[in-house]
Design a protein around this motif. Structure first.
Motif, short mmCIF file in Angstrom:
data_model
loop_
_atom_site.label_atom_id
_atom_site.label_comp_id
_atom_site.label_asym_id
_atom_site.label_seq_id
_atom_site.Cartn_x
_atom_site.Cartn_y
_atom_site.Cartn_z
N GLU A 615 0.86 -1.19 0.00
CA GLU A 615 0.00 0.00 0.00
C GLU A 615 0.89 1.23 0.00
O GLU A 615 1.59 1.52 0.98
CB GLU A 615 -0.92 -0.01 1.21
CG GLU A 615 -1.87 -1.20 1.25
CD GLU A 615 -2.73 -1.21 2.49
OE1 GLU A 615 -2.55 -0.29 3.33
OE2 GLU A 615 -3.57 -2.11 2.63
N ALA A 616 0.87 1.97 -1.10
CA ALA A 616 1.75 3.14 -1.24
C ALA A 616 1.20 4.36 -0.53
O ALA A 616 1.98 5.19 -0.03
CB ALA A 616 1.97 3.44 -2.72
N GLY A 617 -0.10 4.51 -0.46
CA GLY A 617 -0.68 5.68 0.19
C GLY A 617 -0.50 6.96 -0.59
O GLY A 617 -0.38 8.04 0.01
N VAL A 618 -0.49 6.87 -1.93
CA VAL A 618 -0.32 8.05 -2.78
C VAL A 618 -1.59 8.23 -3.61
O VAL A 618 -2.51 7.41 -3.60
CB VAL A 618 0.91 7.89 -3.70
CG1 VAL A 618 2.18 7.83 -2.87
CG2 VAL A 618 0.80 6.64 -4.57
N ARG A 619 -1.63 9.34 -4.33
CA ARG A 619 -2.82 9.64 -5.13
C ARG A 619 -2.97 8.67 -6.29
O ARG A 619 -4.04 8.11 -6.50
CB ARG A 619 -2.73 11.08 -5.64
CG ARG A 619 -4.00 11.55 -6.37
CD ARG A 619 -3.78 12.94 -6.91
NE ARG A 619 -2.75 12.96 -7.94
CZ ARG A 619 -2.26 14.06 -8.50
NH1 ARG A 619 -2.67 15.24 -8.08
NH2 ARG A 619 -1.32 13.99 -9.43
N GLU A 620 -1.88 8.45 -7.05
CA GLU A 620 -1.93 7.54 -8.18
C GLU A 620 -0.51 7.09 -8.50
O GLU A 620 0.41 7.90 -8.62
CB GLU A 620 -2.54 8.24 -9.40
CG GLU A 620 -2.67 7.33 -10.61
CD GLU A 620 -3.28 8.04 -11.81
OE1 GLU A 620 -3.22 7.50 -12.92
OE2 GLU A 620 -3.83 9.16 -11.61
N ILE A 621 -0.33 5.77 -8.62
CA ILE A 621 0.97 5.20 -8.95
C ILE A 621 1.20 5.33 -10.45
O ILE A 621 0.30 5.08 -11.26
CB ILE A 621 1.04 3.73 -8.51
CG1 ILE A 621 0.94 3.63 -6.98
CG2 ILE A 621 2.33 3.08 -8.99
CD1 ILE A 621 0.89 2.22 -6.46
N SER A 622 2.43 5.70 -10.82
CA SER A 622 2.76 5.88 -12.24
C SER A 622 3.77 4.87 -12.75
O SER A 622 3.73 4.48 -13.92
CB SER A 622 3.28 7.30 -12.49
OG SER A 622 4.46 7.51 -11.72
N SER A 623 4.71 4.42 -11.93
CA SER A 623 5.76 3.52 -12.38
C SER A 623 6.28 2.71 -11.20
O SER A 623 6.06 3.06 -10.04
CB SER A 623 6.91 4.31 -13.02
OG SER A 623 7.41 5.28 -12.11
N ILE A 624 7.00 1.63 -11.52
CA ILE A 624 7.54 0.74 -10.50
C ILE A 624 8.84 0.16 -11.02
O ILE A 624 9.03 -0.04 -12.22
CB ILE A 624 6.53 -0.39 -10.15
CG1 ILE A 624 7.10 -1.26 -9.02
CG2 ILE A 624 6.21 -1.22 -11.37
CD1 ILE A 624 6.12 -2.31 -8.52
N ALA A 625 9.78 -0.12 -10.09
CA ALA A 625 11.05 -0.76 -10.40
C ALA A 625 11.42 -1.66 -9.24
O ALA A 625 11.18 -1.33 -8.07
CB ALA A 625 12.16 0.27 -10.65
N ILE A 626 12.03 -2.83 -9.57
CA ILE A 626 12.40 -3.83 -8.57
C ILE A 626 13.91 -3.84 -8.41
O ILE A 626 14.66 -3.79 -9.39
CB ILE A 626 11.90 -5.24 -8.98
CG1 ILE A 626 10.41 -5.17 -9.37
CG2 ILE A 626 12.11 -6.24 -7.85
CD1 ILE A 626 9.50 -4.68 -8.28
N HIS A 627 14.36 -3.91 -7.14
CA HIS A 627 15.79 -3.96 -6.84
C HIS A 627 16.38 -5.26 -7.37
O HIS A 627 15.71 -6.31 -7.37
CB HIS A 627 16.01 -3.85 -5.33
CG HIS A 627 17.42 -3.63 -4.93
ND1 HIS A 627 18.29 -4.68 -4.69
CD2 HIS A 627 18.14 -2.50 -4.74
CE1 HIS A 627 19.47 -4.20 -4.36
NE2 HIS A 627 19.42 -2.89 -4.37
N ALA A 633 11.71 -2.42 -3.53
CA ALA A 633 11.10 -1.86 -4.73
C ALA A 633 10.88 -0.37 -4.50
O ALA A 633 10.73 0.10 -3.36
CB ALA A 633 9.77 -2.54 -5.05
N ILE A 634 10.86 0.39 -5.62
CA ILE A 634 10.53 1.81 -5.57
C ILE A 634 9.32 2.05 -6.47
O ILE A 634 9.18 1.42 -7.53
CB ILE A 634 11.73 2.69 -6.01
CG1 ILE A 634 12.30 2.22 -7.35
CG2 ILE A 634 12.78 2.73 -4.95
CD1 ILE A 634 13.40 3.10 -7.89
N VAL A 635 8.48 2.96 -6.02
CA VAL A 635 7.22 3.27 -6.71
C VAL A 635 7.14 4.78 -6.88
O VAL A 635 7.31 5.53 -5.91
CB VAL A 635 6.01 2.74 -5.92
CG1 VAL A 635 4.71 3.21 -6.56
CG2 VAL A 635 6.04 1.22 -5.85
N GLY A 636 6.91 5.21 -8.11
CA GLY A 636 6.70 6.63 -8.39
C GLY A 636 5.23 6.94 -8.52
O GLY A 636 4.43 6.09 -8.95
#
Length: 740
Positions: A615-627, A633-636
């Protein structure tokens, strides 16, 4: 165990008659002693336990017995002993009357009785024909004065000093005592097996002798070990003997009258009483003195160190208020006595007393904290190098905004896609454009195959996904790619309603037709599978809501997985809840990530079940990348927040970075360096240091490093697979390479 005294052979003494008489007496005593020992030896030979060991040679070890223990030397026969005694007597009649004693401590008798301690054995040659039986026999005594000093006279000197010497010490005559030849362990073991009395032998390290215990001595030691008295005839429970006879005792022992001192006052005590009386009269001794009561009152506001505050620290008095400005009417006074009094003087004095009386008596402890100390201690950016800092090269050629870029696994080539409908292959080091494909539609995504031996490119353009041969490999690789990208005609019509595998002769590859616009293409790490994403728009979702059951079918088909080798396409066996915006494969495991607008769902493809929901808790997820490690992981997001997830720690973000004021368009990890980056519509790309430790107790270290500027809008960013370089694609139709 006592030792027997022996005489020293002093060859320098003159001959006299006294010596001859002593020799004659010694002869008679030795004869008696020899006969007595022979009888004891015969009696001992009858018992199997103490049977003597007879040696036929003169050089064999002799078992000698001291006078204290009564043991008999059993080397040789009885007749040899008699002959030796006779030789001693005959030698005494010669020139040397004292020949009965040893001439030298180093030359001991081979078959005679031992000279020193009880049971000690000496080995030597009987070169002079002398025997030790010629010594004077002394009766046993318990007195320590009768004991003779040991043969070795070195005293308390450690034996380690003689470890490398041929001798072990010096005798009473000052001559060296040579060491015996050491037997091997095998010889000593065989000798102990053949010797029935070996258990009674003890090695004397100080005198380098082997002492044999007698029967009486072994019995004495046994009684001591059992905690009994040494002598067997001692009775520990003997009856009590009253040595005083009380019969007829009618009177006390002493019938003397009481002494006079018991009823006459002591003179010394009277003197001491007189001394106390004089001290009382002089006032030196007082009985009615009471301790002075000290006053408990003290000055509260006194700052002197002598004041006892009963545990309270000094507190300064509160400062009075400064006088204010008074509005005084301007009037003339002819004398000071006519000046009116201050009407609030009493009130202010009373308030001042209240301030002093109600002042808190406890000192408040204030913590002085430096605000800089509250900041986390981050390492210096110089220690975190290398990382991209400056623009090194620009790739020009596109006529529209560059929407996506992808790097080849070896790092030699880079692919880019633009809204002008073209896909270009660039050489990284020179910026030369190698090849161009004009697909006629907006390019949404380009992705290189992760296998270096298969340089293929997947391109998402409109409703189609093209798998193109880049011609960047060797001839053998090109043949393999051509076979892999060949589609038979009969397979082109399979399930043509939803997706279609077809041969693209124009561009030289495979064309996969979808029923909607494809926005994302991701390769599996093995290079045979790829996933495509077709997000449903608002109009399509409203239509599905009216249809009802069709809604769940369409949403589940928004994510497809294709197998290139078998030309197969399948849906993911999960129902996606929400609008998917991005997908990703796990770098090492069979796990699939699907990012919707609100959360990220993690699925296990083998078990076909949901593992975790982030659960990111942001308005809208745009992209994702896995370590590359797979645990982070990082989520933009569209609101400019960058969320770092530690999936082993929690389903909530470990760290939320509010670095961009506008939408984040892409995020990326470096494959080998601890770096990650994000790009945004605010014309910047941020580079971060992200170290993930193998120790699970240590949290990841995240440090912002650099802000890269140069585009009007940054649409995508990717790291070089081997170097700490960053590629950025901008809306100004440029691709820039940032190096360290």
């Amino acid at each position: 165990m006592g030792t027997k005294p022996r005489k020293e052979n002093d060859s320098d003494k003159p001959k006299n008659e006294t010596g001859n008489k002593k020799v004659q007496k010694l002869k008679a005593k030795n004869m008696e002693e020899t006969l007595k020992r022979i009888e004891e030896a015969e009696a001992a030979a009858d018992s199997p336990e103490d049977s003597p060991f007879v040696s036929g040679s003169d050089d064999s070890d002799d078992e000698s017995l001291s006078e204290d223990g009564g043991s008999v030397s059993e080397s040789g026969s009885e007749q040899s002993k008699l002959s030796e005694d006779e030789d001693v007597v005959q030698s005494s009649d010669g020139d040397n009357p004292t020949a009965a004693s040893d001439e030298d401590n180093d030359h001991s008798s081979g078959d005679g009785v031992s000279e020193a301690d009880d049971g000690d054995n000496y080995h030597g040659e009987n070169s002079h024909g002398e025997s030790d039986d010629s010594r004077e026999v002394v009766e046993e005594s318990d007195s320590s004065e009768d004991e003779v000093a040991p043969r070795n006279t070195i005293g308390n000197v450690p034996l380690e000093w003689y470890k490398d010497e041929e001798h072990i010490g010096y005798d009473l005559a000052g001559k060296k005592i040579k060491k015996k030849e050491r037997q091997s362990k095998l010889d000593s073991f065989l000798a102990s097996v053949d010797d029935s009395k070996n258990w009674r032998k003890i090695y004397d390290e100080y005198n380098d002798e082997e002492v044999e215990l007698t029967k009486d001595e072994t019995k004495l030691i046994g009684r001591l070990l059992k905690g009994k008295a040494p002598h067997a005839d001692f009775d520990p429970y003997a009856p009590y003997v009253d040595w005083f006879k009380w019969d007829g005792a009618k009177h006390p022992i002493s019938n003397a009258p009481e002494p006079k001192r018991r009823f006459i006052p002591s003179k010394w005590e009277s003197k001491m009483v007189l001394r106390y009386v004089r001290a009382i009269r002089k006032g030196l001794i007082k009985f009615d003195d009471k301790p002075k009561e000290e006053s408990r009152l003290y000055a509260l506001w006194d700052d002197s160190s002598s004041a006892e505050r009963q545990g309270l620290a000094y507190i300064p008095a509160p400062k009075p208020k400064l006088p204010g400005v008074l509005a005084i009417r301007s009037q003339f006074v002819h004398a000071l006595r006519t000046v009116p009094a201050y009407d609030k003087a009493v009130q202010e004095t009373f308030d001042r007393c209240l301030d002093l009386y109600l002042c808190p008596r406890v000192r408040k402890k204030r913590i002085n904290i430096d605000p800089e100390s509250l900041k986390p201690k981050l390492p210096s950016r110089k220690d975190l190098k290398p990382y991209p800092t400056t623009c090194y090269l620009e790739y020009k050629g596109h006529k529209g905004p560059v929407m996506t870029i992808s790097t080849e696994p070896t790092g030699q080539w880079i692919a880019s896609g633009s809204k002008d409908g073209t896909v270009r292959i660039w050489e990284v080091e020179t910026g030369r454009c190698l090849r161009i494909w004009d697909l006629g539609e907006n390019i949404e995504q380009v992705a290189w195959n992760p296998l270096p031996e298969l340089p293929m490119l997947a391109v998402a353009a409109g409703h189609d996904v093209f798998i193109l041969n880049t011609s960047c490999g060797s001839d053998e690789q090109q043949k393999k790619i051509e076979e892999l990208l060949h589609v038979e005609p009969q397979m082109a019509t399979e399930d043509s309603g939803q997706y279609d595998w077809g041969q693209d002769d124009r561009h030289g590859g495979i064309r996969l037709k979808h029923f909607k616009t494809v926005t994302k293409v991701e390769w599996h790490r093995k290079g045979d599978y790829l996933s495509t994403l077709m997000p449903s728009d608002i109009l399509f979702r409203a239509m599905n809501a009216l249809i009802g059951s069709l809604c769940s079918i369409r949403e589940s088909r928004s994510v497809l997985i294709h197998q290139l080798s078998k030309r197969l396409t399948q849906r993911i066996p999960f129902k996606t809840k929400g609008i998917p915006v991005s997908t990703a494969f796990h770098p090492t495991r069979s796990i699939f990530f699907t990012a919707t607008k609100k959360d990220v769902r993690v699925y296990d493809l083998l078990k076909q079940k949901l593992i975790k929901k982030l659960e990111a808790g942001v308005r809208e997820i745009s992209s994702i990348a896995i370590h590359p490690g797979g645990d982070n992981a990082i989520v933009g997001s569209r609101d400019g927040k960058l969320c770092w997830f530690d999936m082993d720690l929690s389903s909530r973000p470990y760290r939320v970075l509010r670095c961009h004021p506008k939408d984040i368009t892409g995020v990326a990890y470096h494959r080998s360096y601890p770096l990650f980056a994000s790009c945004s519509d605010d014309c910047t790309a941020y580079v971060f240091h992200g170290m993930v430790y193998s120790d699970l107790n240590q949290n990841p270290l995240i440090v912002p490093l650099e802000i890269l500027r140069g585009h009007s809008r940054v649409m995508d960013c990717k790291f070089h697979p081997r170097q700490p370089w960053l590629f950025t694609a901008g809306a100004d139709s440029l691709i820039k390479l940032y190096c360290h």
